[in-house]
Structures are given as structure tokens and as C-alpha cells.
Design a protein around this motif. Structure first.
Motif, mmCIF file in Angstrom:
data_model
loop_
_atom_site.group_PDB
_atom_site.id
_atom_site.type_symbol
_atom_site.label_atom_id
_atom_site.label_comp_id
_atom_site.label_asym_id
_atom_site.label_seq_id
_atom_site.Cartn_x
_atom_site.Cartn_y
_atom_site.Cartn_z
ATOM 1 N N PRO A 113 0.768 -1.587 -0.288
ATOM 2 C CA PRO A 113 0.072 -0.333 -0.160
ATOM 3 C C PRO A 113 0.907 1.260 -0.095
ATOM 4 N N VAL A 114 0.484 2.131 -0.959
ATOM 5 C CA VAL A 114 1.062 3.511 -0.407
ATOM 6 C C VAL A 114 1.198 4.135 0.761
ATOM 7 N N ALA A 115 1.792 5.767 1.136
ATOM 8 C CA ALA A 115 2.051 6.276 2.289
ATOM 9 C C ALA A 115 2.152 5.379 3.235
ATOM 10 N N THR A 116 3.024 4.080 3.380
ATOM 11 C CA THR A 116 3.271 3.389 4.728
ATOM 12 C C THR A 116 4.075 3.040 4.654
ATOM 13 N N VAL A 143 2.564 5.720 15.334
ATOM 14 C CA VAL A 143 2.560 6.562 15.917
ATOM 15 C C VAL A 143 4.001 6.368 16.687
ATOM 16 N N ASP A 144 4.960 7.180 17.441
ATOM 17 C CA ASP A 144 6.140 6.933 17.852
ATOM 18 C C ASP A 144 6.124 7.704 19.557
ATOM 19 N N MET A 145 6.722 6.928 20.676
ATOM 20 C CA MET A 145 6.496 7.825 21.821
ATOM 21 C C MET A 145 8.294 8.570 22.406
ATOM 22 N N GLY A 146 8.319 9.019 22.286
ATOM 23 C CA GLY A 146 9.961 9.618 22.614
ATOM 24 C C GLY A 146 10.416 10.550 22.676
ATOM 25 N N PRO A 147 11.245 11.188 23.701
ATOM 26 C CA PRO A 147 11.996 12.411 24.485
ATOM 27 C C PRO A 147 12.237 13.365 22.998
ATOM 28 N N GLN A 148 12.339 15.004 23.731
ATOM 29 C CA GLN A 148 12.811 16.081 23.208
ATOM 30 C C GLN A 148 13.704 17.461 23.932
ATOM 31 N N ASP A 156 2.930 10.719 12.971
ATOM 32 C CA ASP A 156 3.365 9.959 11.756
ATOM 33 C C ASP A 156 2.230 10.124 11.239
ATOM 34 N N ARG A 157 1.025 10.601 10.762
ATOM 35 C CA ARG A 157 -0.245 9.870 9.961
ATOM 36 C C ARG A 157 -0.317 11.028 8.988
ATOM 37 N N THR A 158 0.767 12.236 9.060
ATOM 38 C CA THR A 158 0.175 13.286 8.130
ATOM 39 C C THR A 158 1.952 14.027 7.478
#
Length: 534
Positions: free
Chosen positions: A165-168, A275-280, A293-295
Motif C-alpha cells: 500500500p502507498v504512503a506506508t 505513532v512513536d513515543m519519545g523524548p525531546q 506520523d499520520r501526516t
């Protein structure tokens, strides 16, 4: 003179040949965390590239696959499990080598550079055109509880084409080989534009497979029950680095995506997509956020603004050998390690530029507690189906995981009952200047179609030591009644209450007996012939 001229010509040719530079040995690239095949479509021009983990993290264009070599380092030798879902690899016990190094940092097949609505059926065909090498090549994906699905390969029973599938970004990808030596895989990507025009691209991949020497001399067993840890101890382990730290940043490609943005206040129920969980890190301010990451570009969101919805389409039954999830045949809601359409695909990463450039050493991810109606477990599935449990709410808290910088990983998130779960998560790091930084947030999930995800929005920090509290006895319960807690914290609390109740009961019995004995003595002294028998 003719002889002299001929000799001079030969001498010149010899000097020219001797002075020609030898062909450069292609650089070795690790497959961990890489986009093995990254398909891009610009107008009517398609390309296939290989993006290593560092290039993925900064969205660089990637390598021409023919100019690099995958392996021999970073892979894993094993044997075909005695599981029918792995039968496409050969007979049980047959030795194979996986390009993926175990249970984390699996590479992906990426079509995020092909936009929806551009090609027919929103799919791209990926075909194995030819395989040159001493053995058989097989590509497959892993999902859930060690379930393997073949994609394509050179074996007689394998398909040569898979439609993506595209965009994945299809994760959990394994490339396996059953003989040592050098391979050249020629892959073709193709699609039809809406106009009817055909577009395609071809690339040759070079893979170097070392001698295949599995440590086990028998087929790998089904996932085994995790050994219990001593009560009260933290469950600490390390997650193998899926990627080397990136080198100097290359110049961004002309068509690079816009930088990710940060959003606050926009509540999101996420039931599908990556989606990911992570620090900044901003100065000394260290914050856990969720990368959506859906957009494109992706959006970093506050954890309080996100509820991950686990619908009933994620419900499966526990197979044999997965004791850490319950009894065989029990229902469990599972967000799998590899992406599946219609199911949210959460992961974790330490790839934000501020973290990669501003932190030294590993990041420590701590699960401080779980508040929910059932058991929660996060586990990884290895290349050959073996389960590696990272977090388990049936064990003592806190539990922790060491995550190297520039890591992007996905696992299997399992829930034994429907309802709302709050995971109290903490991430710690050390800045390049040596300052310790930490943040604790609550990750909220609504499990089952019967659970209203909107009831999960709240400000509970989940930092309590008793299984995910907010310092006043529990996670914020706005939008719903109190939920039973899971984990050893709850068990110890219940045990303490039981001990107190038993002690009170014993005391009441003793006092009652003394009171009745005193009454009997008094009555006997008054001429009564009756006695109260305790």
C-alpha cells in the motif's frame, strides 16, 4: 624504429594499467532500522533506494543499493522453528541466516514517498526479478505472537511479487538466506498512474551472508514463560542498538519533507496509523511526547492530548506457549509489532535531532505502573518467532529498558481485558554537558469497541509508585469510575489489607473468649448451675 615505438606503446599501456585506481570496495550498511526498499514517485519517475537508520532519522534520500553491501555483520543465525507458520523457510531445524539482528530494529519496506490517489489501487508492486547466489532468498514479515507471513522470494513455493500500500512503512521485515556467500537481488518496483501510464524502477541489492552457525542445535521452542524476578526488584534490561549513531549530516535532498512540528491542545483519538513515543530536549528541558506520523510533516503531540484506541479488530486468542499473556484460548487485544491496516501502530524512538545531538549514553525508559482492568505486556518477536518480554504488569514495578540513541523500534502491545489503561512512563537521559534530565508522563489507551476513548483525556501524571498514581492515590479518573490496578503494587496492597483484617479478627476472638469466661465465672459464683461454653 617500429620496434621501439611498439615497445614504448606497451610501456605506456602498462603504466596506465598500473596507475588505474582499483575499484573501491562498497561500504557495508546495517539493515537495523533501515528502509530496505524505499519507493519514491516524483511525477512520472519512480526510484528504489536503500536508506540506513541515520538517513531515515533525517529524511535523507538514501543509497543506490548497488553501491553498498548488506551484511555480514549485524545478522542472526537460527533454525526454522517447529511452527507451521514458518514452514515456507524449510523443514524444522534447517539453518538459516536473517539480515535482521534479533527482536528489535527490524528494517522496513517504505512507500511513504508515493502519495495516495496517484497510482491505481493505491498500491505499488515489488517484484523479485532475479536472485544470484548460493542459496534461497526469502522475505517475510512478523506480527503478533510469532506469526510469520511470506512476502516473496526465490524458493519454488514463494511468490515473486508483493503489493505494498502507498504512503506506508511496512515493519517487521526479515530477509533470510539458507546458504553462506554473496548474493545479488534484483528488485523491480512498478505501478500504474491514474492516467494509465506505467512507471517502474529497478535496483540491485548486494548481500553478504557469513557462515551460518546457529547457537541452538535444535529448532527454537515456542515462546516460553518469563522467569519471575525476585519480589521488589526492578526489571532492568537493555535493548540492543538497532542503528549506529549518525555521522555528519549530509546535505538535505532537494525534495526533503518539511520539518516536524509540535502541537498542543488538539485532542486526538488515534486508532490507525504510525505513532512513536519519545523524548525531546530543549536546553535542559526534557519532555516525552508522541510523534504522530499520520501526516506529512509529522506532528509531535503532548501525551495528555492523545488517546490510542485499540479496537476489537485487534483481538486475538492466546496461542500455546504464550503463558505470559494468559491461558491458551483466552482473548487478548494485541497491537502487533508490524503495521496492519486499521490498527494503530505505536513504537518508541530516540531519534529526535535534539536527543541525538544533545545526549550522551543511552536513554532509560521506565514503566512505573499500570492502571487498568487487566494485564498489560509489551514484548518483541524475534526473527524466528521467539518472544522477548520487555514489560509485564504482573511483575513488580518499576521495570526499565535501556534504549540507545537513534533507536526506532516497535513491539507487540497486549491487553488482557477491554477498558481504559494508563501507563506511567518515565524517560531519563544525560545531556552532553553531563546534566541528568527526566520526565514522567501518562500514556493512555482505550481497549475494545465498548470503551469510550474520549473518557481517557485527563491530566493524570501517572507517577505514583503504587501502580500509576498521581500522588494522591491514583491516576486521574476523569470521565469514568475508578479502575482496578494491575501489577505487584496492587497485590502487595491487597495482601497488607488482608493481614490487617486477619489480625483484627484474631483480636476480636480473643477478647470475646475472655469476656465469656469472665461472665461464666461470675454466674457460677452466684449459685447458677448453667455455664456458657465458648
Amino acid at each position: 624504429m617500429r620496434a621501439g615505438a611498439a615497445g614504448l606503446a606497451l610501456a605506456v599501456l602498462a603504466l596506465a594499467a598500473g596507475g588505474a585506481p582499483a575499484a573501491a570496495e562498497p561500504a557495508e550498511v546495517t539493515a537495523a532500522g533501515a528502509d530496505l526498499v524505499s519507493v519514491a514517485l516524483k511525477g512520472d519517475s519512480m526510484s528504489l533506494r536503500l536508506r540506513d537508520a541515520a538517513q531515515v532519522s533525517r529524511d535523507a534520500a538514501g543509497h543506490d543499493p548497488a553501491e553498498v553491501v548488506l551484511g555480514p555483520d549485524g545478522g542472526l543465525a537460527g533454525r526454522v522453528p517447529a511452527d507451521k507458520s514458518f514452514a515456507f523457510l524449510g523443514s524444522p531445524g534447517h539453518a538459516v541466516w536473517s539480515l535482521s539482528a534479533g527482536d528489535s530494529g527490524f528494517p522496513t519496506l517504505d512507500t511513504t514517498e508515493v502519495r495516495p490517489g496517484v497510482v491505481t489501487d493505491d498500491t505499488v508492486a515489488l517484484t523479485v526479478r532475479s536472485v544470484e547466489g548460493p542459496g534461497t532468498f526469502t522475505a517475510y514479515t512478523l506480527s503478533g505472537l510469532g506469526t510469520a507471513t511470506p512476502l516473496f522470494g526465490s524458493g519454488p513455493a514463494l511468490k515473486r511479487t508483493v503489493r505494498l500500500p502507498v504512503a506506508t512503512r511496512a515493519g517487521g521485515v526479515v530477509w533470510a538466506f539458507d546458504a553462506a556467500g554473496d548474493y545479488q537481488l534484483t528488485l523491480t518496483g512498478s505501478a500504474s498512474l491514474r492516467s494509465g501510464q506505467k512507471v517502474s524502477a529497478e535496483a540491485t541489492y548486494r548481500v553478504r551472508v557469513p557462515a551460518i552457525s546457529p547457537a541452538d542445535q535444535a529448532p527454537l521452542p515456542a515462546p516460553a514463560k518469563q522467569a519471575p524476578r525476585p519480589g521488589g526488584q526492578s526489571a532492568a534490561r537493555a535493548l540492543a542498538a538497532p542503528a549506529a549513531a549518525p555521522g555528519p549530516a549530509a546535505a538535505p535532498p532537494a525534495a526533503a519533507k518539511a520539518a516536524a512540528t509540535t502541537a498542543t491542545g488538539a485532542r486526538q483519538v488515534i486508532a490507525d496509523g504510525h505513532v512513536d513515543m519519545g523524548p525531546q530536549l530543549s536546553g535542559d528541558n526534557w519532555t516525552i511526547r508522541i510523534k504522530d506520523d499520520r501526516t506529512s510533516p509529522p506532528v509531535w503531540r503532548e501525551t495528555d492530548d492523545v488517546v490510542l484506541q485499540v479496537k476489537d479488530n485487534a483481538k486475538i486468542t492466546v496461542p500455546a506457549g504464550a503463558d505470559f499473556l494468559g491461558r491458551q484460548g483466552d482473548a487478548v487485544w494485541l497491537l502487533p509489532q508490524s503495521q496492519q491496516a486499521g490498527i494503530v501502530w505505536p513504537g518508541w524512538n530516540t531519534q529526535h535531532e535534539s536527543v541525538v545531538s544533545g545526549v550522551k549514553g543511552n536513554v532509560t525508559w521506565i514503566l512505573k505502573g499500570v492502571d487498568g482492568p487487566g494485564r498489560f505486556a509489551l514484548f518483541l518477536t524475534g526473527s524466528f518467532g521467539k518472544a522477548d518480554v520487555l514489560f509485564d504488569s504482573a511483575k513488580a514495578f518499576p521495570q526499565q529498558l535501556s534504549v540507545p540513541l537513534n533507536t526506532h523500534a516497535h513491539g507487540n502491545w497486549a491487553f488482557s481485558k477491554p477498558g481504559r489503561y494508563r501507563l506511567s512512563v518515565q524517560m531519563n537521559g544525560t545531556t552532553s554537558a553531563g546534566k541528568a534530565v527526566t520526565d514522567t508522563k501518562t500514556l493512555t489507551l482505550a481497549v475494545g469497541d465498548s470503551t469510550d476513548p474520549n473518557s481517557g483525556f485527563g491530566s493524570g501524571s501517572g507517577s505514583g509508585a503504587d501502580g500509576g498514581g498521581n500522588g494522591d492515590g491514583g491516576v486521574d479518573q476523569s470521565g469514568g469510575g475508578p479502575l482496578p490496578r494491575t501489577g505487584a503494587g496492587w497485590v502487595l496492597t491487597a495482601g497488607a489489607v488482608g493481614i490487617v483484617l486477619v489480625a483484627v479478627g484474631v483480636l476480636l476472638v480473643v477478647l470475646g473468649r475472655r469476656r465469656r469466661a469472665g461472665l461464666a465465672t461470675a454466674m457460677s459464683g452466684g449459685g447458677s448451675t448453667s455455664a456458657l461454653v465458648p
